[in-house]
Write a protein that holds these residues in place. Structure first.
Motif, PDB file in Angstrom:
ATOM      1  N   UNK A  88       1.155  -1.110  -0.075  1.00  0.00           N
ATOM      2  CA  UNK A  88       0.068   0.158  -0.185  1.00  0.00           C
ATOM      3  C   UNK A  88       1.087   1.201   0.178  1.00  0.00           C
ATOM      4  N   UNK A  89       0.840   1.963  -1.215  1.00  0.00           N
ATOM      5  CA  UNK A  89       1.760   2.929  -1.168  1.00  0.00           C
ATOM      6  C   UNK A  89       1.088   4.349  -1.644  1.00  0.00           C
ATOM      7  N   UNK A  90       1.613   5.387  -0.706  1.00  0.00           N
ATOM      8  CA  UNK A  90       0.898   6.562  -0.676  1.00  0.00           C
ATOM      9  C   UNK A  90       2.209   7.388  -1.450  1.00  0.00           C
ATOM     10  N   UNK A  91       1.616   7.973  -2.848  1.00  0.00           N
ATOM     11  CA  UNK A  91       2.758   8.554  -3.720  1.00  0.00           C
ATOM     12  C   UNK A  91       2.262   9.600  -4.532  1.00  0.00           C
ATOM     13  N   UNK A  92       3.011  10.859  -4.395  1.00  0.00           N
ATOM     14  CA  UNK A  92       2.485  11.751  -5.229  1.00  0.00           C
ATOM     15  C   UNK A  92       2.849  11.869  -6.598  1.00  0.00           C
ATOM     16  N   UNK A  93       4.029  10.964  -6.872  1.00  0.00           N
ATOM     17  CA  UNK A  93       4.356  10.680  -8.336  1.00  0.00           C
ATOM     18  C   UNK A  93       3.415   9.845  -8.898  1.00  0.00           C
ATOM     19  N   UNK A  94       2.428  10.282  -9.368  1.00  0.00           N
ATOM     20  CA  UNK A  94       1.207   9.585 -10.173  1.00  0.00           C
ATOM     21  C   UNK A  94       1.561   8.573 -11.320  1.00  0.00           C
TER      22      UNK A  94
END
Length: 108
Positions: free
Chosen positions: A54-60
Motif C-alpha cells: 500500500x503505497x502513498x505516492x504523489x508521483x502519479x
C-alpha cells in the motif's frame, strides 16, 4: 544517503515477515535513479514474497506503472478508484490533480 535510509527502513520492516507493507512517499527527496532502485526492490519483494504493498505516492506516473489498484484523492475525498493503468491513462488522473473531477464517495 536518502536511498540507503529508505532501503534500511524497508529492511527493518521486512524482519517481521509482513503480509502487508504500507509505505508513505518512498520517492520523497530522492534522486530519480535512487527512486528506481527503491521501487525495483519493492516490486521484487512483492513478486518473491507475495507482499501486498500500500503505497502513498504523489508521483502519479510511477504509481500508475507499479500499482494494481489506484485510489485518487483530492481534499480528503476519493475522486477516482480503479485499475492503476486505466486511471493513469484516462483524464481522471489529470482531473484529480487540477480539481476538475467530482468526488466518487466520501473518504473515511
Amino acid at each position: 544517503s536518502g536511498g540507503q535510509q529508505q532501503m534500511l527502513v524497508i529492511g527493518r520492516a521486512l524482519m517481521t515477515n509482513p503480509k502487508l507493507m504500507m509505505i508513505d512517499e518512498p520517492s520523497l527527496g530522492l534522486a530519480p535513479k535512487i527512486v528506481d532502485q527503491v521501487y525495483d526492490t519493492l516490486l521484487e519483494l512483492q513478486a518473491l514474497k507475495g507482499l501486498t504493498l500500500l503505497i502513498v505516492e504523489q508521483s502519479s506516473a510511477r504509481a500508475a506503472r507499479v500499482g494494481g489498484r489506484m485510489i485518487l484523492m483530492r481534499g480528503g475525498r476519493i475522486v477516482g478508484d480503479g485499475d492503476a493503468a486505466e486511471l493513469g491513462a484516462e483524464d481522471s488522473l489529470r482531473d484529480a490533480y487540477f480539481g476538475q473531477s467530482k468526488p466518487v464517495k466520501e473518504a473515511s
